[in-house]
Design an enzyme around this catalytic site. Structure first.
Site, mmCIF file in Angstrom:
data_model
loop_
_atom_site.group_PDB
_atom_site.id
_atom_site.type_symbol
_atom_site.label_atom_id
_atom_site.label_comp_id
_atom_site.label_asym_id
_atom_site.label_seq_id
_atom_site.Cartn_x
_atom_site.Cartn_y
_atom_site.Cartn_z
ATOM 1 N N GLN A 195 0.877 -1.088 -0.297
ATOM 2 C CA GLN A 195 -0.600 -0.187 -0.177
ATOM 3 C C GLN A 195 0.800 1.527 0.350
ATOM 4 O OE1 GLN A 195 -3.641 0.181 2.365
ATOM 5 N NE2 GLN A 195 -4.066 -0.946 0.844
ATOM 6 N N ILE A 196 2.115 1.146 0.748
ATOM 7 C CA ILE A 196 2.737 2.492 0.202
ATOM 8 C C ILE A 196 3.183 3.148 -0.909
ATOM 9 C CG2 ILE A 196 4.858 3.766 1.427
ATOM 10 C CD1 ILE A 196 4.162 2.005 3.736
ATOM 11 N N ASP A 249 6.533 9.896 11.747
ATOM 12 C CA ASP A 249 6.848 10.459 13.415
ATOM 13 C C ASP A 249 6.643 12.712 13.730
ATOM 14 O OD1 ASP A 249 6.879 7.792 13.750
ATOM 15 O OD2 ASP A 249 8.854 8.240 13.336
ATOM 16 N N HIS A 275 13.490 5.818 13.929
ATOM 17 C CA HIS A 275 11.859 5.563 13.664
ATOM 18 C C HIS A 275 11.578 3.918 14.117
ATOM 19 C CE1 HIS A 275 8.506 5.757 11.016
ATOM 20 N NE2 HIS A 275 8.899 4.692 10.561
#
Lengths: 380, 380
Positions: free
Chosen positions: A61-62, A206, A234
């Site tokens: 999906q990304i 973030d 991350h």
């Protein structure tokens, strides 16, 4: 009187000239120039590897979310043509990659000048100016940590070699696949021909999440909040720091800390919400963040290429130069300003004891991750 | 000499004034105006209904793909703030809708001023200016046609009533869910307060696909090809017509027909490729088109709102006024020009015998679909 007349005549001559010059400049600034396409590589574009991650219900999906954004100019501006290089390193991805290519062509994006869909890393890396590394092996439930790290180490080693050899000399690299800081570190080690200044990892997601949480608390829009910092890895140990953050009001800039009276909230719930936002999304969507991740990746590259707005900074995972006492060489998220396509770490920010401890904890995790990656490397 | 001096003095006075006026106008044209947000409804946003369609392996991808495009200004321009209304009419969609809302907030889109995620159709339709109807019941294998049509009829009846009562008076509606023309027809019947001029269905995806196929054949970019027409139903009977299409060369505009010598290809393979492109995508991706569909929906609304470029037209499914002998009242895809937020059917195009037969065949399918929908309606 004679002088006055001369002056007047001079002005009469000069003004029309100035007027014409302005008109020409104005017209000229709006003329259409066909720029050379920028070549953008997206690895893990078909998301086939995500099948290893039971948390990712919908693979790819990304990649699927970021490709139309790049093709629409969200990443590189509305007048910058692009060529997309889609790569996935599983042979079976061929058909899926081709399906995505078909759709990109069907959308008739004016800026999209070409699409290469390939499972050959050399072809994929050829002359690319930007590399967005989405491909990776996230750790699935029941998977050995060593297994996960070994897979990533060998993948990023191979991709580093190909990028170092075939990408454009000034290629800008953004690693997003987890463990992203350490994947970026491996890439840096094995692509010495790419400047370490050009290898980064994504913490903008973030960063944006932290902006949104503060905006919600202050009842303002996220774009009115700035200068939040994400420090470190991350992962869920990253530290969202609002000590230097400000927000825009009718009466000018105000410090966030002075308007969020609840220090306890800032030190506990706020940090936890940002750190675990990814899991909350998975719980609600039954799929991991894609839309917001893709959007953050575009923000990261756009600010890197075009510069951060005056007086603001953003968070990027970059190679530490020892600033703020972080071990040099680690890929660590810092506050950075960008200008002329280069980032620099914001210096001289005051760090209190609470922040220091959080920054060190996430650094410690990264040092341990790096040494673990090296041990996996030695076994290969 | 006196006159000359007077003239000179006059010019000296006038030029600085003109100069200042220009500067002010220039500055003024770049000032920031905060526009009122446009409210955009997206139904089927979580795509929960797609679970009824075995072809759609990943539910909700069109909704998921279009939302960041709208929030980035792809649909309504880079200076138009938006509020998104996400709707899905299955109660269980609540959590998924909320997950998407969380991600939209996390992306900190500067133009996105608010997100409403709801399964209450009244709240969803409240004051919306644009409605993108993705929600529907596609026919799954083994599903009775009556069952499929009945479900769509009752869904679009309910949504029409809510839109008619609660949307902005000049709300523009785009239906995409299949059978899209007939769903739009039902919507038109049950929302008499919405002008029939404001109810459309999407054939821009077919239009863009046809542009891309011709561009590929001519070895030019899709944005250099224009004035293709999709006639009829957004089903595999639609007719992509290139008889009036042109493409840009260094020497000006050229007719596509004069440069694609292979008439047989245009009349067979080209038409089939465009008509069955959706199936080819499903075969390759194991999922139906989402990225290209979402992009086409943005193109449709953008051109409708801002106008089609001079000398060009696009294809939209609109209410027939009897043009080209198509039964008045049917929702049928025509070539349209848009100006000032209104579309009008391009008139006076010469239709040859081949085209006439194709146009009539797809009209016939639509007439039959409409009467079938009415019979389902009577049974309810």
């Amino acid at each position: 009187m004679e002088y006055l007349e001369l002056l007047l005549k001079g002005l009469v001559v000069l003004f029309p000239i100035a007027f014409c010059c302005m008109l020409i400049t104005y017209k000229w600034s709006f003329r259409k120039i066909e720029k050379e396409p920028t070549k953008v590589l997206v690895t893990g574009a078909a998301g086939m590897l995500a099948q290893y991650d039971i948390l990712l219900a919908f693979p790819g999906q990304i990649g699927y979310a970021i490709l139309p954004m790049i093709a629409r100019g969200v990443m590189l501006g509305p007048d910058q043509p692009v060529t997309l290089h889609l790569f996935d390193n599983i042979k079976q991805a061929d058909e899926a990659l081709n399906g995505i290519k078909m759709e990109l062509i069907d959308a008739a994006f004016p800026l999209l000048k070409g699409v290469i869909a390939t499972t050959d890393i050399v072809e994929a890396c050829k002359d690319v100016n930007i590399a967005v590394m989405l491909g990776g092996f996230p750790r699935k439930e029941g998977m050995e940590r060593t297994d996960m790290m070994s897979k990533n180490v060998s993948m990023y080693m191979a991709q580093a070699l190909a990028l170092g050899k075939h990408a454009a000399a000034d290629c800008k690299v953004l690693v997003f696949a987890k463990p992203s800081n350490t994947n970026a570190l491996i890439l840096k080690e094995f692509a010495p021909s790419i400047s370490e200044k050009n290898i980064t990892c994504l913490t903008r997601l973030d960063h944006n999440r932290a902006l949104s949480q503060i905006a919600k608390r202050l009842k303002v829009h996220a774009s009115d909040v700035k200068n939040i910092i994400i420090w470190g890895n991350h992962s869920s140990t990253h530290y969202p720091d609002v000590n230097h953050a400000t927000f825009t009001t009718k009466d000018g800039e105000r410090l966030v800390r002075e308007h969020v009276a609840d220090d306890h909230w800032l030190k506990t719930e706020f940090i936890k919400t940002v750190q675990h936002r990814g899991l909350a999304i998975i719980k609600a969507r039954k799929a991991s963040s894609a839309l917001s991740a893709a959007s953050a990746a575009c923000d990261h590259i756009r600010d890197w290429v075009f510069g951060t707005p005056k007086g603001t900074w953003v968070s990027m995972g970059v190679c530490s130069d020892g600033s703020y006492g972080i071990e040099p060489g680690l890929i660590y998220s810092f506050p950075v300003r960008c200008e002329n396509g280069k980032w620099s770490i914001v210096q001289g920010l005051k760090i209190d004891e609470f922040s220091r401890a959080k920054m060190d904890a996430t650094a410690k995790e990264l040092i341990e991750e790096a040494s673990f990656a090296k041990s996996c490397l030695n076994e290969q």
